[in-house]
Design a protein around this motif. Structure first.
Motif, mmCIF file in Angstrom:
data_model
loop_
_atom_site.group_PDB
_atom_site.id
_atom_site.type_symbol
_atom_site.label_atom_id
_atom_site.label_comp_id
_atom_site.label_asym_id
_atom_site.label_seq_id
_atom_site.Cartn_x
_atom_site.Cartn_y
_atom_site.Cartn_z
ATOM 1 N N GLY A 78 9.031 -42.777 34.836
ATOM 2 C CA GLY A 78 9.671 -41.913 34.423
ATOM 3 C C GLY A 78 9.361 -41.306 33.015
ATOM 4 N N LEU A 79 9.897 -40.174 32.886
ATOM 5 C CA LEU A 79 9.439 -39.329 31.564
ATOM 6 C C LEU A 79 10.805 -39.130 30.608
ATOM 7 N N PHE A 80 10.691 -39.500 29.295
ATOM 8 C CA PHE A 80 12.051 -39.505 28.566
ATOM 9 C C PHE A 80 11.700 -39.027 27.226
ATOM 10 N N ASN A 81 12.503 -38.201 26.661
ATOM 11 C CA ASN A 81 12.191 -37.528 25.490
ATOM 12 C C ASN A 81 13.211 -38.124 24.262
ATOM 13 N N LEU A 82 12.868 -38.523 23.213
ATOM 14 C CA LEU A 82 13.684 -39.402 22.360
ATOM 15 C C LEU A 82 13.658 -38.590 20.827
ATOM 16 N N ASN A 83 14.820 -38.082 20.453
ATOM 17 C CA ASN A 83 14.960 -37.420 19.168
ATOM 18 C C ASN A 83 15.639 -38.140 18.167
ATOM 19 N N ILE A 84 15.212 -38.274 16.888
ATOM 20 C CA ILE A 84 16.099 -39.031 15.971
ATOM 21 C C ILE A 84 16.131 -38.154 14.627
ATOM 22 N N PRO A 85 17.555 -37.812 14.335
ATOM 23 C CA PRO A 85 17.620 -37.223 13.037
ATOM 24 C C PRO A 85 17.790 -37.909 11.927
ATOM 25 N N THR A 86 17.767 -37.329 10.903
ATOM 26 C CA THR A 86 17.426 -38.043 9.447
ATOM 27 C C THR A 86 18.736 -38.937 9.257
ATOM 28 N N ALA A 87 19.720 -38.302 9.650
ATOM 29 C CA ALA A 87 20.875 -39.326 9.426
ATOM 30 C C ALA A 87 20.932 -40.741 10.046
ATOM 31 N N ALA A 88 20.145 -40.563 10.901
ATOM 32 C CA ALA A 88 20.270 -42.157 11.764
ATOM 33 C C ALA A 88 19.444 -42.937 11.330
ATOM 34 N N THR A 89 18.458 -42.456 10.400
ATOM 35 C CA THR A 89 17.597 -43.411 9.496
ATOM 36 C C THR A 89 18.399 -43.878 8.349
ATOM 37 N N GLU A 90 19.249 -43.213 8.019
ATOM 38 C CA GLU A 90 20.076 -43.554 6.944
ATOM 39 C C GLU A 90 21.415 -44.733 6.977
ATOM 40 N N THR A 91 21.884 -44.408 8.207
ATOM 41 C CA THR A 91 22.983 -45.316 8.766
ATOM 42 C C THR A 91 22.969 -45.215 10.197
ATOM 43 N N ALA A 92 23.539 -46.383 10.767
ATOM 44 C CA ALA A 92 23.376 -46.684 12.178
ATOM 45 C C ALA A 92 24.433 -45.393 12.899
ATOM 46 N N ARG A 93 23.823 -44.725 14.122
ATOM 47 C CA ARG A 93 24.206 -43.708 14.695
ATOM 48 C C ARG A 93 24.089 -43.927 16.238
ATOM 49 N N PRO A 94 25.034 -43.579 17.091
ATOM 50 C CA PRO A 94 24.885 -43.751 18.569
ATOM 51 C C PRO A 94 23.916 -43.042 19.073
ATOM 52 N N VAL A 95 23.417 -43.701 20.172
ATOM 53 C CA VAL A 95 22.171 -42.834 21.167
ATOM 54 C C VAL A 95 23.052 -42.110 22.191
#
Length: 253
Positions: free
Chosen positions: A160-177
């Motif tokens: 399969g093919l998947f696209n994962l994007n990570i905002p800055t906020a998620a690198t600073e505190t745990a955020r849901p996927v």
């Protein structure tokens, strides 16, 4: 597990190094990346000039292959030639400096590299991090590794093919996927017209927000909320719901 790692920011990009470091927790990493930055090249491939892979060494050992070509070139050359005798189990493209969400997936060299992997039937993931002058690629790489390691445990993801994007906020505190569809709102529809010293017109692309806010259950909206987004994609552009109907239209040339 053998993992092919590539990107579109070039073989020396910090996002590539950070992601490679984390992916080694999942298996053997083989890096084949463009020799120079290839942002925004989409799914272009090279066929009028030769592709020359150059071995890059670190600490006296081979570290990566640099290819004077596009991200799609890197994956295609790797799977068809360089790694043909040592099959690849997973293709990962990134970490891109800048999100590849919404319709940007159509322009992205990062996503195109993952699409090329999926062409070959290999599970492929594109990874992008929100642009920031102080971007924390190390933290984003940990998030990517965690998501990918869980993703590949499901049989349905094979090939399969998947696209994962990570905002800055998620690198600073745990955020849901959030598993969400790509947004279709159009960004950047304007250009600024300018005059060069020779009196000739030229145009500079401008980033502009859509008039209407995107749907809350798309990647664009969830990234605005600071959540990590994961979108399953496919590269079959056929409109199957219209295909059968069109065969009855008696079209003639």
């Amino acid at each position: 597990m053998r993992i092919l790692l590539t990107n579109d920011d070039g073989v020396y990009a910090p996002g590539l190094a950070a992601l490679g470091h984390q992916l080694r927790h999942l298996g053997e990493v083989v890096t084949v990346a463009p020799a120079t930055e290839q942002s925004g090249v989409g799914h272009s491939i090279t066929y009028l000039t030769p592709l020359v892979p150059k071995s890059i060494h670190r600490d006296g050992r081979h570290w990566a292959w640099a290819v004077e070509g596009s991200p799609a070139d890197c994956v295609k050359l790797s799977l068809a030639e360089l790694m043909v005798d040592q099959p690849i189990d997973l293709v990962v493209s990134g970490i891109n400096s800048g999100l590849n969400a919404g319709i940007n997936v159509l322009y992205s060299g990062t996503v195109a590299a993952a699409i090329e992997g999926a062409f070959f039937g290999v599970t492929s993931v594109a990874v992008s991090l929100e642009h920031n002058d102080d971007a924390d690629f190390a933290a984003a790489a940990v998030i990517a590794k965690n998501v990918i390691s869980q993703l590949i445990q499901h049989d349905e993801t094979q090939g399969g093919l998947f696209n994962l994007n990570i905002p800055t906020a998620a690198t600073e505190t745990a955020r849901p996927v959030k598993v969400v569809p790509m947004g279709l709102a159009q960004y950047g529809r304007r250009y600024e017209k300018r005059l060069d010293p020779g009196g000739r017109d030229y145009y500079w692309a401008l980033w502009s927000e859509p008039k209407n806010p995107p749907d809350e259950m798309t990647d664009l909206a969830q990234l605005r909320e600071g959540n990590v987004t994961l979108t399953p994609l496919h590269f079959n552009l056929t409109r199957h719901e219209l295909l059968e109907q069109m065969t009855t239209w008696d079209l003639r040339g």
